[in-house]
Design a protein around this motif. Structure first.
Motif, PDB file in Angstrom:
ATOM      1  N   SER A 104       0.844  -1.196   0.000  1.00 56.47           N
ATOM      2  CA  SER A 104       0.000   0.000   0.000  1.00 56.47           C
ATOM      3  C   SER A 104       0.878   1.245   0.000  1.00 56.47           C
ATOM      4  O   SER A 104       1.643   1.462   0.948  1.00 56.47           O
ATOM      5  CB  SER A 104      -0.899   0.014   1.245  1.00 56.47           C
ATOM      6  N   ASP A 106       0.151   4.319   0.616  1.00 56.99           N
ATOM      7  CA  ASP A 106      -0.117   5.176   1.771  1.00 56.99           C
ATOM      8  C   ASP A 106       0.556   4.618   3.025  1.00 56.99           C
ATOM      9  O   ASP A 106       1.138   5.371   3.818  1.00 56.99           O
ATOM     10  CB  ASP A 106      -1.624   5.300   2.005  1.00 56.99           C
ATOM     11  N   TYR A 107       0.461   3.329   3.203  1.00 57.61           N
ATOM     12  CA  TYR A 107       1.113   2.693   4.351  1.00 57.61           C
ATOM     13  C   TYR A 107       2.626   2.887   4.262  1.00 57.61           C
ATOM     14  O   TYR A 107       3.286   3.220   5.257  1.00 57.61           O
ATOM     15  CB  TYR A 107       0.767   1.211   4.382  1.00 57.61           C
ATOM     16  N   ARG A 109       4.325   5.248   2.774  1.00 55.87           N
ATOM     17  CA  ARG A 109       4.716   6.638   3.055  1.00 55.87           C
ATOM     18  C   ARG A 109       4.723   6.921   4.550  1.00 55.87           C
ATOM     19  O   ARG A 109       5.614   7.608   5.061  1.00 55.87           O
ATOM     20  CB  ARG A 109       3.785   7.612   2.323  1.00 55.87           C
ATOM     21  N   ALA A 110       3.749   6.391   5.275  1.00 58.34           N
ATOM     22  CA  ALA A 110       3.711   6.598   6.726  1.00 58.34           C
ATOM     23  C   ALA A 110       4.902   5.922   7.396  1.00 58.34           C
ATOM     24  O   ALA A 110       5.538   6.492   8.291  1.00 58.34           O
ATOM     25  CB  ALA A 110       2.400   6.056   7.289  1.00 58.34           C
ATOM     26  N   ALA A 140       8.963   5.939  -1.880  1.00 56.15           N
ATOM     27  CA  ALA A 140       8.557   6.669  -0.675  1.00 56.15           C
ATOM     28  C   ALA A 140       9.736   6.865   0.273  1.00 56.15           C
ATOM     29  O   ALA A 140       9.888   7.931   0.884  1.00 56.15           O
ATOM     30  CB  ALA A 140       7.436   5.913   0.034  1.00 56.15           C
TER      31      ALA A 140
END
Length: 435
Positions: A104, A106-107, A109-110, A140
């Motif tokens: 993912s 988004d995951y 990047r976090a 990322a």
């Protein structure tokens, strides 16, 4: 132009940590121009001659070179501290399921924000990073490293057997995705790349690779000039036995890489807890580095690192935190654990002094990554990559430092007691990273 006024500790000489000489300068000054140290001397001299320069007064504490981590896993930051399992069980139960989540964007990047923040917060300014199995997650990582300003060498992690389905690739896909990432991020790749980022060819380990995949890794290494190579070797006895079954024609674990042209001066192999003499001779002869990761070796019960054997054979050794099997980002903790390991080995161990520990955490890493002309100490001509230790007045480290009788004693107490909470400032090429 900026003059940095402080007490400076570094180890600017020597190719190995053993017998390192500590250079200590009290109420000294470094003149920094465009991120590079151009003068070094007493504050009274430099301050008196450059009265128009800005002054960065860091006397309330110690200034050390930025730390260099030669083995750390970006996708594992959220699973640090899972204890009680040996390597292969820990991978299956903890690390690999977490790494699959980085599919993912988004995951990923976090996690990248947490990971780069963890490095910077611990005073690490340069790192050789095990990236992700997913190209978007590697993007990322590099994005965040560039935003924060750290020096990061990393790449796509590849494996084509022995891993969860979501993490598997093919030799052809591994090559194509690696080349595409290198074009975006490797320092010689052209427009859009950052001089602080470099590409590392990164098979997870021979346990998860076929000969065909390792051959594709060699092709990437050849086709990306100046790229690095990193992987794992001889971490646990169970892993070594499994690799021997998978590569029946190989002489030993190191040979699984060397037969594909992957062992050389730009190679950093993590762990090597259980090497043979033949492997040590080969690593020394090829100029490769071993990243010693003592907290990880202890947490997984992998064994006690034979530093004396490496040094006797002429193998270069640096430090790695190995987050998340390792127990945190701090190379002060890794240095202390490295000291403990050699103490526990008794006559078979190699005693480490405070200067040796600082060298392992700074200059040894810079040498391992081919960056010793740029970083690793605070000499004229080097970038001002540095950390400022200023512990809280009531902390154990502050108390210990107040009663240290020498610079060497202060450094010993730093490795015994310092952690990220004591790092008050970090700079890369003269730019503040953590204020």
């Amino acid at each position: 132009m900026t003059i940095v006024r402080a007490t400076f500790l570094d180890t600017p000489t020597g190719e190995t940590a053993m017998g390192a000489e500590l250079r200590a300068a009290t109420d000294a000054a470094l003149r920094v121009v465009d991120g590079t140290i151009v003068e070094r001397g007493a504050w009274a001299d430099l301050g008196g001659r450059h009265t128009d320069d800005d002054v960065l007064d860091l006397r309330d504490g110690l200034v050390l070179p930025g730390l260099v981590d030669t083995h750390v896993h970006y996708p594992q930051v959220r699973v640090t501290g899972a204890l009680g399992m040996p390597l292969l069980e820990w991978l299956d139960a903890v690390a690999l399921p977490e790494e699959a989540r980085l599919a993912s964007p988004d995951y990923a990047r976090a996690v990248a924000r947490e990971f780069i923040g963890g490095l910077a917060g611990a005073g690490t300014t340069t790192a050789l990073v095990f990236g992700s199995h997913f190209a978007t997650a590697v993007d990322a990582l590099f994005d965040e490293a560039q935003r924060v300003g750290l020096r990061v060498t990393a790449g796509l992690v590849v494996g084509d057997r022995g891993l969860p389905e979501a993490l598997l690739t093919t030799p052809e896909r591994a090559y194509a995705e690696s080349i595409a990432l290198a074009r975006r991020w490797h320092q010689s790749a052209g427009a859009g790349s950052s001089p602080r980022t470099r590409y590392a060819v990164t098979p997870r380990f021979s346990y998860g690779a076929t000969d065909a995949l390792l051959e594709s890794c060699q092709a990437v290494l050849k086709d990306v000039p100046g790229s690095w190579f990193t992987s794992h070797v001889n971490e646990s006895q169970a892993e070594i036995a499994a690799v021997a079954r998978l590569f029946p024609d190989a002489t030993d674990y190191v040979d699984t890489y060397d037969r594909h042209g992957l062992v050389g001066a730009s190679s950093v192999l993590a762990h090597n807890v259980h090497p043979t003499d033949r492997e040590l001779r080969l690593l020394a002869g090829q100029g490769a580095t071993v990243a010693h990761c003592p907290t990880s070796n202890a947490a997984l019960g992998s064994g006690l690192f034979p530093l004396r054997a490496h040094v006797d054979h002429g193998v270069h050794v640096a430090l790695g935190s190995d987050v998340g099997a390792g127990t945190g980002f701090s190379l002060f903790k890794e240095g202390l654990q490295a000291y403990f390991v050699q103490q526990l080995l008794g006559e078979a161990g190699l005693p480490l002094g405070p200067a040796d520990l600082l060298h392992l955490a700074t200059r040894s890493g810079a040498l391992a990554l081919g960056l010793d002309d740029e970083v690793g100490d605070l000499s004229v001509g080097k970038a001002f990559d540095a950390l400022w230790l200023r512990p809280a007045e009531t902390s154990p480290l502050a108390l210990a430092l107040r009663h240290a009788d020498s610079a060497s004693e202060a450094l010993a107490r730093t490795f015994a007691l310092a952690g990220p909470a004591d790092v008050a400032g970090v700079w890369v090429a003269g730019e503040p990273v953590k204020s």
